[in-house]
Write an enzyme that holds these catalytic residues in place. Structure first.
Site, PDB file in Angstrom:
ATOM      1  N   GLY A   1       0.808  -1.112   0.060  1.00  0.00           N
ATOM      2  CA  GLY A   1       0.086  -0.070   0.071  1.00  0.00           C
ATOM      3  C   GLY A   1       0.861   1.235  -0.168  1.00  0.00           C
ATOM      4  O   GLY A   1       2.181   1.165   0.130  1.00  0.00           O
ATOM      5  N   HIS A   2       0.070   2.578  -0.138  1.00  0.00           N
ATOM      6  CA  HIS A   2       0.889   3.623  -0.203  1.00  0.00           C
ATOM      7  C   HIS A   2       1.755   4.098   1.035  1.00  0.00           C
ATOM      8  O   HIS A   2       1.346   3.595   2.110  1.00  0.00           O
ATOM      9  CB  HIS A   2      -0.210   4.804  -0.461  1.00  0.00           C
ATOM     10  CG  HIS A   2      -1.343   5.135   0.351  1.00  0.00           C
ATOM     11  ND1 HIS A   2      -2.210   5.593   0.020  1.00  0.00           N
ATOM     12  CD2 HIS A   2      -1.651   4.228   1.419  1.00  0.00           C
ATOM     13  CE1 HIS A   2      -2.954   5.772   1.004  1.00  0.00           C
ATOM     14  NE2 HIS A   2      -2.797   4.914   1.958  1.00  0.00           N
ATOM     15  N   ASN A   3       2.669   4.589   0.767  1.00  0.00           N
ATOM     16  CA  ASN A   3       3.669   4.968   2.051  1.00  0.00           C
ATOM     17  C   ASN A   3       4.212   4.014   2.712  1.00  0.00           C
ATOM     18  O   ASN A   3       4.812   4.236   3.843  1.00  0.00           O
ATOM     19  CB  ASN A   3       2.796   6.133   2.861  1.00  0.00           C
ATOM     20  CG  ASN A   3       2.403   7.316   2.023  1.00  0.00           C
ATOM     21  OD1 ASN A   3       1.283   7.554   1.656  1.00  0.00           O
ATOM     22  ND2 ASN A   3       3.369   8.169   1.596  1.00  0.00           N
TER      23      ASN A   3
END
Length: 347
Positions: A243-245
């Protein structure tokens, strides 16, 4: 055009290349690798798992890579290694038969005039490369790949067919990215206003270090504001969602079908077992190993092996155990009452 390799080595050459001790005929020619069970003359095999020691005596390989303590059980030439499985991995590089492409650009490729490609790059059929892309020396970009605007690839990267890399993603040297993988797609970010989900536009990117491999059909999402970071030496298996980050530390391994929610930080030398998962916004310390199918629901601050779920059992036993599991709360309450009654009666 494709270049294929038909390689053979003498055992003496292999011993020198892999820095192993040879016991036997240094002029014996090896043309390929084989398993202990099925290897034939001219092949090199290995023993790393003691469970297969019974196969040594019947093995028909011309040579076997073994730990010194098992050498006397071999009836053929031996290559002595302190880490046979690592030596086997190094041997596979000697006999790698993956087709290679000579530097060229297929006429069907669409390449923006502002893109900068090294002279030693191969670009396959129907590749699309957008503006301001930079591709380093000895990269191979196979058929159907897409590189969005401002993407940067280091040297010696191999993109298998139909890899999509979105805008502004940076990939270091020696990357291997397998077919169907998407890097830099939007993270799953939405804000609910009471009636509908409002998209949070993902303004960061993905930054991938050196010597990273990503299996087929995996997804690494771009960050919402800052970048998703995959550090040097990370190995990611097939059908993995990051997922993001997220930040994945150096030399960590993410096994197949793992799902990692946004803003998870994973330390160095960690292993996420197959089908495992991690909820968002947690941190895993260095050298954490997560067993297959485990859900990591909170941060882990100490190295070690962590597991959840239950071992398999016969369905009838599982159903009975599941009933007991549902009864645990009432059992605990009854136990607490019994303890209280016992304490009162003893006063």
């Amino acid at each position: 055009c494709q270049v294929t390799h038909n390689k053979s080595f003498t055992l003496g050459e292999i011993a020198n290349l892999l820095n192993l001790q040879l016991v036997g005929d240094e002029q014996c020619v090896i043309h390929s690798l084989g398993t202990l069970k099925n290897a034939t003359a001219g092949q090199l095999s290995f023993l790393s798992n003691p469970s297969y020691i019974s196969q040594l005596e019947s093995c028909n390989a011309s040579a076997i890579i073994v730990d010194a303590k098992f050498a006397d059980s071999c009836k053929c030439n031996t290559l002595i290694s302190k880490a046979p499985y690592v030596s086997f991995a190094e041997a596979t590089a000697l006999f790698n038969n993956t087709p290679e492409h000579e530097a060229s650009i297929h006429p069907s490729a669409i390449i923006h005039e502002s893109a900068e490609l090294a002279d030693t790059v191969y670009v396959g059929p129907n590749v699309v490369i957008e503006e301001n892309v930079k591709v380093g020396e000895a990269c191979s970009i196979s058929a159907g790949c897409f590189l969005g605007a401002d993407v940067e690839l280091g040297s010696n990267c191999h993109l298998h067919s139909n890899v999509s890399i979105y805008h502004r993603v940076i990939v270091g040297n020696n990357a291997v990215i397998h077919s169907g993988t998407v890097i830099g797609g939007d993270g799953f970010g939405f804000a609910f206003d009471g009636e509908k989900s409002v998209k949070i536009h993902q303004l960061g990117s993905v930054n991938i270090g050196n010597d990273v491999e990503v299996g087929s059909c995996s997804s690494i999402d771009r960050g919402a504001l800052e970048d998703t970071i995959i550090r040097d030496g990370v190995k990611i298996d097939n059908q993995v969602q990051i997922g993001h980050n997220c930040i994945i530390g150096e030399h960590s391994v993410i096994c197949g079908c793992t799902g990692i929610a946004g803003s998870v930080t994973i330390g160095k030398y960690c292993v996420m077992g197959g089908g495992s998962g991690a909820v968002g916004h947690i941190t895993l310390a260095d050298k954490v190993q997560v067993s297959a199918r485990t859900l990591v629901s909170e941060s882990i601050s100490e190295p070690g092996t962590y597991s959840s779920g239950t071992w398999h059992m016969k369905t009838s036993e599982w159903k009975r155990s599941n009933i007991r599991f549902k009864q645990l709360d009432s059992i605990a309450k009854r136990l607490k009452k019994l303890e209280k009654d016992s304490d009162n009666s003893s006063e």
